[in-house]
Design a protein around this motif. Structure first.
Motif, PDB file in Angstrom:
ATOM      1  N   LYS A 147      10.731  -2.980  95.170  1.00 28.30           N
ATOM      2  CA  LYS A 147      11.901  -2.464  94.462  1.00 28.30           C
ATOM      3  C   LYS A 147      12.453  -3.496  93.487  1.00 28.30           C
ATOM      4  O   LYS A 147      12.732  -3.195  92.314  1.00 28.30           O
ATOM      5  CB  LYS A 147      12.973  -2.063  95.477  1.00 28.30           C
ATOM      6  CG  LYS A 147      14.256  -1.535  94.848  1.00 28.30           C
ATOM      7  CD  LYS A 147      15.266  -1.195  95.932  1.00 28.30           C
ATOM      8  CE  LYS A 147      16.593  -0.738  95.304  1.00 28.30           C
ATOM      9  NZ  LYS A 147      17.602  -0.433  96.353  1.00 28.30           N
ATOM     10  N   LEU A 148      12.605  -4.748  93.962  1.00 32.37           N
ATOM     11  CA  LEU A 148      13.166  -5.799  93.110  1.00 32.37           C
ATOM     12  C   LEU A 148      12.170  -6.231  92.024  1.00 32.37           C
ATOM     13  O   LEU A 148      12.564  -6.511  90.890  1.00 32.37           O
ATOM     14  CB  LEU A 148      13.556  -6.998  93.974  1.00 32.37           C
ATOM     15  CG  LEU A 148      14.733  -6.780  94.924  1.00 32.37           C
ATOM     16  CD1 LEU A 148      14.887  -7.963  95.868  1.00 32.37           C
ATOM     17  CD2 LEU A 148      16.025  -6.572  94.142  1.00 32.37           C
TER      18      LEU A 148
ATOM     19  N   ARG B  92       9.731  -4.725  81.780  1.00 31.38           N
ATOM     20  CA  ARG B  92      10.891  -3.838  81.700  1.00 31.38           C
ATOM     21  C   ARG B  92      12.135  -4.571  81.218  1.00 31.38           C
ATOM     22  O   ARG B  92      13.190  -3.961  81.043  1.00 31.38           O
ATOM     23  CB  ARG B  92      11.183  -3.212  83.066  1.00 31.38           C
ATOM     24  CG  ARG B  92       9.993  -2.448  83.644  1.00 31.38           C
ATOM     25  CD  ARG B  92      10.344  -1.786  84.945  1.00 31.38           C
ATOM     26  NE  ARG B  92      11.320  -0.724  84.765  1.00 31.38           N
ATOM     27  CZ  ARG B  92      11.811   0.021  85.761  1.00 31.38           C
ATOM     28  NH1 ARG B  92      11.400  -0.195  86.993  1.00 31.38           N
ATOM     29  NH2 ARG B  92      12.704   0.961  85.525  1.00 31.38           N
ATOM     30  N   ASN B  93      12.016  -5.895  81.061  1.00 30.07           N
ATOM     31  CA  ASN B  93      13.166  -6.709  80.634  1.00 30.07           C
ATOM     32  C   ASN B  93      12.720  -7.682  79.553  1.00 30.07           C
ATOM     33  O   ASN B  93      12.894  -8.902  79.681  1.00 30.07           O
ATOM     34  CB  ASN B  93      13.759  -7.466  81.830  1.00 30.07           C
ATOM     35  CG  ASN B  93      14.246  -6.560  82.921  1.00 30.07           C
ATOM     36  OD1 ASN B  93      15.389  -6.105  82.923  1.00 30.07           O
ATOM     37  ND2 ASN B  93      13.371  -6.284  83.902  1.00 30.07           N
TER      38      ASN B  93
ATOM     39  N   GLY C 174      25.801  -3.791  88.580  1.00 29.14           N
ATOM     40  CA  GLY C 174      25.619  -2.446  89.108  1.00 29.14           C
ATOM     41  C   GLY C 174      26.608  -1.479  88.481  1.00 29.14           C
ATOM     42  O   GLY C 174      27.220  -1.763  87.445  1.00 29.14           O
TER      43      GLY C 174
ATOM     44  N   SER D 127      24.858  -3.756  94.753  1.00 35.26           N
ATOM     45  CA  SER D 127      25.391  -4.083  93.427  1.00 35.26           C
ATOM     46  C   SER D 127      26.342  -3.005  92.908  1.00 35.26           C
ATOM     47  O   SER D 127      26.824  -3.104  91.785  1.00 35.26           O
ATOM     48  CB  SER D 127      24.242  -4.267  92.420  1.00 35.26           C
ATOM     49  OG  SER D 127      23.501  -3.062  92.290  1.00 35.26           O
TER      50      SER D 127
ATOM     51  N   SER E 217      21.338 -13.105  88.062  1.00 36.77           N
ATOM     52  CA  SER E 217      21.009 -12.229  86.943  1.00 36.77           C
ATOM     53  C   SER E 217      22.284 -11.921  86.168  1.00 36.77           C
ATOM     54  O   SER E 217      23.396 -12.009  86.701  1.00 36.77           O
ATOM     55  CB  SER E 217      20.371 -10.933  87.450  1.00 36.77           C
ATOM     56  OG  SER E 217      20.237  -9.999  86.405  1.00 36.77           O
TER      57      SER E 217
ATOM     58  N   LYS F   8      12.264  -3.803  89.301  1.00 39.20           N
ATOM     59  CA  LYS F   8      13.523  -3.868  88.557  1.00 39.20           C
ATOM     60  C   LYS F   8      13.546  -5.034  87.576  1.00 39.20           C
ATOM     61  O   LYS F   8      14.055  -4.910  86.456  1.00 39.20           O
ATOM     62  CB  LYS F   8      14.695  -3.983  89.538  1.00 39.20           C
ATOM     63  CG  LYS F   8      16.059  -4.019  88.877  1.00 39.20           C
ATOM     64  CD  LYS F   8      17.168  -4.051  89.933  1.00 39.20           C
ATOM     65  CE  LYS F   8      18.547  -4.065  89.276  1.00 39.20           C
ATOM     66  NZ  LYS F   8      19.633  -4.100  90.282  1.00 39.20           N
ATOM     67  N   TYR F   9      12.998  -6.199  87.985  1.00 39.65           N
ATOM     68  CA  TYR F   9      13.092  -7.407  87.152  1.00 39.65           C
ATOM     69  C   TYR F   9      11.773  -7.783  86.484  1.00 39.65           C
ATOM     70  O   TYR F   9      11.641  -8.890  85.973  1.00 39.65           O
ATOM     71  CB  TYR F   9      13.587  -8.580  88.015  1.00 39.65           C
ATOM     72  CG  TYR F   9      14.998  -8.401  88.484  1.00 39.65           C
ATOM     73  CD1 TYR F   9      16.080  -8.601  87.633  1.00 39.65           C
ATOM     74  CD2 TYR F   9      15.261  -8.007  89.799  1.00 39.65           C
ATOM     75  CE1 TYR F   9      17.373  -8.418  88.072  1.00 39.65           C
ATOM     76  CE2 TYR F   9      16.559  -7.815  90.248  1.00 39.65           C
ATOM     77  CZ  TYR F   9      17.616  -8.025  89.371  1.00 39.65           C
ATOM     78  OH  TYR F   9      18.896  -7.852  89.812  1.00 39.65           O
ATOM     79  N   HIS F  10      10.804  -6.871  86.498  1.00 45.50           N
ATOM     80  CA  HIS F  10       9.518  -7.180  85.882  1.00 45.50           C
ATOM     81  C   HIS F  10       9.709  -7.462  84.378  1.00 45.50           C
ATOM     82  O   HIS F  10      10.456  -6.765  83.694  1.00 45.50           O
ATOM     83  CB  HIS F  10       8.548  -6.008  86.069  1.00 45.50           C
ATOM     84  CG  HIS F  10       7.133  -6.385  85.822  1.00 45.50           C
ATOM     85  ND1 HIS F  10       6.603  -6.498  84.558  1.00 45.50           N
ATOM     86  CD2 HIS F  10       6.123  -6.693  86.682  1.00 45.50           C
ATOM     87  CE1 HIS F  10       5.335  -6.853  84.647  1.00 45.50           C
ATOM     88  NE2 HIS F  10       5.009  -6.973  85.924  1.00 45.50           N
TER      89      HIS F  10
ATOM     90  N   ALA G  69      16.262 -12.317  83.807  1.00 45.81           N
ATOM     91  CA  ALA G  69      15.419 -11.391  84.576  1.00 45.81           C
ATOM     92  C   ALA G  69      14.073 -12.031  84.895  1.00 45.81           C
ATOM     93  O   ALA G  69      13.535 -11.868  85.994  1.00 45.81           O
ATOM     94  CB  ALA G  69      15.225 -10.087  83.807  1.00 45.81           C
TER      95      ALA G  69
END
Length: 383
Positions: free
Chosen positions: A28-29, A37-38, A329, A270, A325, A32-34, A44
Motif C-alpha cells: 500500500k505504501l 506516481r510522484n 490526508g 492521515s 512526507s 502510494k510513494y512510488h 516521496a
C-alpha cells in the motif's frame, strides 16, 4: 543529533504485525510513494526508500528477530551486507558470524553488553513525552529532563582516584573480563568473579563515583519529534542513554510518544474527522459554515438543503501530516442536526404550523413516510 524512526513506524504497523499484514502495508505504501506516481517529488522518493529499507529487514524472520532485539544497531555494528550491514555470514555483528550473534543475544545473562576492555556498556533509558494532536501534526521539539549516569570527570571515567595509574589488569582474567569453564562437552563463559567483568582492578576508588566511572546527574535533552507521528511511536536516540564509563559505549535513549486526544478532531491515520452541530433550519434550507482545520486555519463547507444528520463532507488535503512526507490526508466534516430546545411561544407556533403542513406533503419527509407505510403494511399482514 541524528534520529532514525522505528521500522515498524515507517511501515505504519505494530510490532505484533503478521507477515501477511506486513506485506499488505508495504504494498500500500510502496504504491502510494512510488517515484512513477510522484514524479519530481524528492520527499516521496525519500519516503519510498525508507519503506523499502524497513520492509527488507522486517520481511526476513532472522533479520526481524535481530532488529527486535537490538534495533538499528543490529545493522550498523559491522557495516556489512543487507539494509545497513546485517549479514549472518559474519559481517553484521563485527565479523564473528553466528558466534557473535549468540554472544550478544545471550550476553545479558552473562554480564550484559560490553565495551572495549571488558567494560560494561551503559544502560538504555526509556522515557515518555506527551504532545498535543496539533504538535503531532506540525512536529515539535521537546525538552526532556531525566536522571541518568554520566562520565565521571574527576577520575576521567577510570573509577580510580589516581586515574590510569591506579588501575591494574585483573590477574584472574588477564583483562578479558570473563573466564571460561568446562561443563561436560561445553565451554561456558562467565563474568570474571575477581573484577566483575571490568577486566581491571582499582586499588583506590574515586571518591566521587566510588569506582564505577560514572556519576548520577540530572540532564536536559532536546528531542525533535517529526510531523505525522502517531500515538505509541518510539524514537531511538543512539548513544543518549547512560554512560558506560571510559572505553565503553553509552546506552540508547528510547522516547515513547503519547499523543493527547483532541476535543475537536479525531485522527484515523492521515485523515481527520470533525463533528459539527448545525441547526434544523440550516440543514433544511442549506447554508455555508466555517470549520476549524488542524493547521490552525479555517475552511468553508457548503451544506446543501435537505442534509441529514450524520452526513459527511470531504475536504481534500486538509487532514493530517504524512510521516516523512509533504503530503496530507483528508478532513471529513460530519454534520449533526440538532433538535431545538427551550422554544419560545412563537417558535412553537411556527413549528406546529410547519408540522401540520409537512404531514400533508409526503415529499418533505420521504424516509418518515416510507417507514410508517411499511409499518402499516406489516401490521395489516401485507409485509
Amino acid at each position: 543529533m541524528a534520529t532514525k524512526l522505528d521500522y515498524y513506524a515507517v511501515l505504519e504497523v505494530t510490532r505484533e504485525v503478521s507477515s501477511d499484514d506486513l506485506k499488505k502495508a508495504y504494498r500500500k505504501l510502496a504504491m502510494k510513494y512510488h517515484p512513477d506516481r510522484n514524479s519530481g517529488d524528492a520527499a516521496a522518493e525519500s519516503r519510498f526508500k525508507e519503506i523499502n529499507e524497513a520492509y527488507d529487514v522486517l520481511k526476513d524472520e532472522q533479520k526481524r528477530a535481530a532488529y527486535d532485539r537490538f534495533g538499528h544497531e543490529a545493522f550498523t555494528a559491522g557495516g556489512g551486507a543487507g539494509a545497513g550491514g546485517f549479514d549472518f555470514g559474519g559481517g553484521g555483528f563485527g565479523g564473528g558470524g553466528l558466534g557473535d550473534i549468540f554472544e550478544q543475544m545471550f550476553g545479558d545473562m552473562m554480564g550484559g553488553r560490553r565495551g572495549g576492555g571488558g567494560r560494561q556498556a551503559g544502560a538504555d533509558i526509556q522515557t515518555q513525552v506527551e504532545i498535543t494532536l496539533a504538535e503531532a501534526f506540525a512536529g515539535v521539539k521537546k525538552s526532556i529532563t531525566m536522571k541518568t549516569r554520566v562520565f565521571c570527570e574527576t577520575c576521567d571515567g577510570t573509577g580510580s582516584k589516581e586515574k590510569e595509574a591506579g588501575v591494574e589488569v585483573c590477574p584472574s582474567c588477564h583483562g578479558a573480563g570473563k573466564v571460561r569453564a568446562q561443563q561436560g562437552f561445553f565451554v561456558v563463559e562467565r563474568p570474571c568473579p575477581s573484577c566483575h567483568g571490568a577486566g581491571k582492578i582499582i586499588k583506590d576508588p574515586c571518591s566521587d563515583c566510588r569506582g564505577v566511572g560514572t556519576v548520577e546527574k540530572t540532564r536536559t535533552l532536546d528531542v525533535a519529534i517529526p510531523a505525522g507521528v502517531e500515538d505509541g511511536t518510539r524514537i531511538r536516540l543512539s548513544g543518549e542513554g547512560q554512560s558506560g564509563g571510559k572505553g565503553a559505549p553509552a546506552g540508547d535513549l528510547y522516547v515513547h510518544i503519547q499523543v493527547q486526544t483532541s476535543e475537536l478532531f479525531q485522527r484515523d491515520g492521515s485523515n481527520i474527522y470533525c463533528r459539527v452541530p448545525i441547526r434544523m433550519a440550516q440543514a433544511a434550507l442549506g447554508t455555508e459554515i466555517e470549520v476549524p482545520v488542524i493547521d490552525g486555519g479555517r475552511a468553508s463547507v457548503k451544506i446543501p438543503s435537505g442534509t441529514q444528520s450524520g452526513e459527511h463532507f470531504r475536504l481534500r488535503g486538509k487532514g493530517f501530516s504524512v510521516l516523512r512526507s509533504s503530503a496530507r490526508g483528508d478532513m471529513y466534516v460530519q454534520v449533526i442536526v440538532e433538535t431545538p430546545q427551550h422554544l419560545s411561544k412563537r417558535q412553537k407556533e411556527l413549528l406546529e404550523e410547519f408540522e401540520k403542513e409537512a404531514g400533508e406533503n409526503v415529499r418533505s419527509s420521504p424516509e418518515h413516510a416510507g417507514f410508517f407505510s411499511r409499518v402499516k403494511d406489516f401490521l395489516e399482514g401485507k409485509g
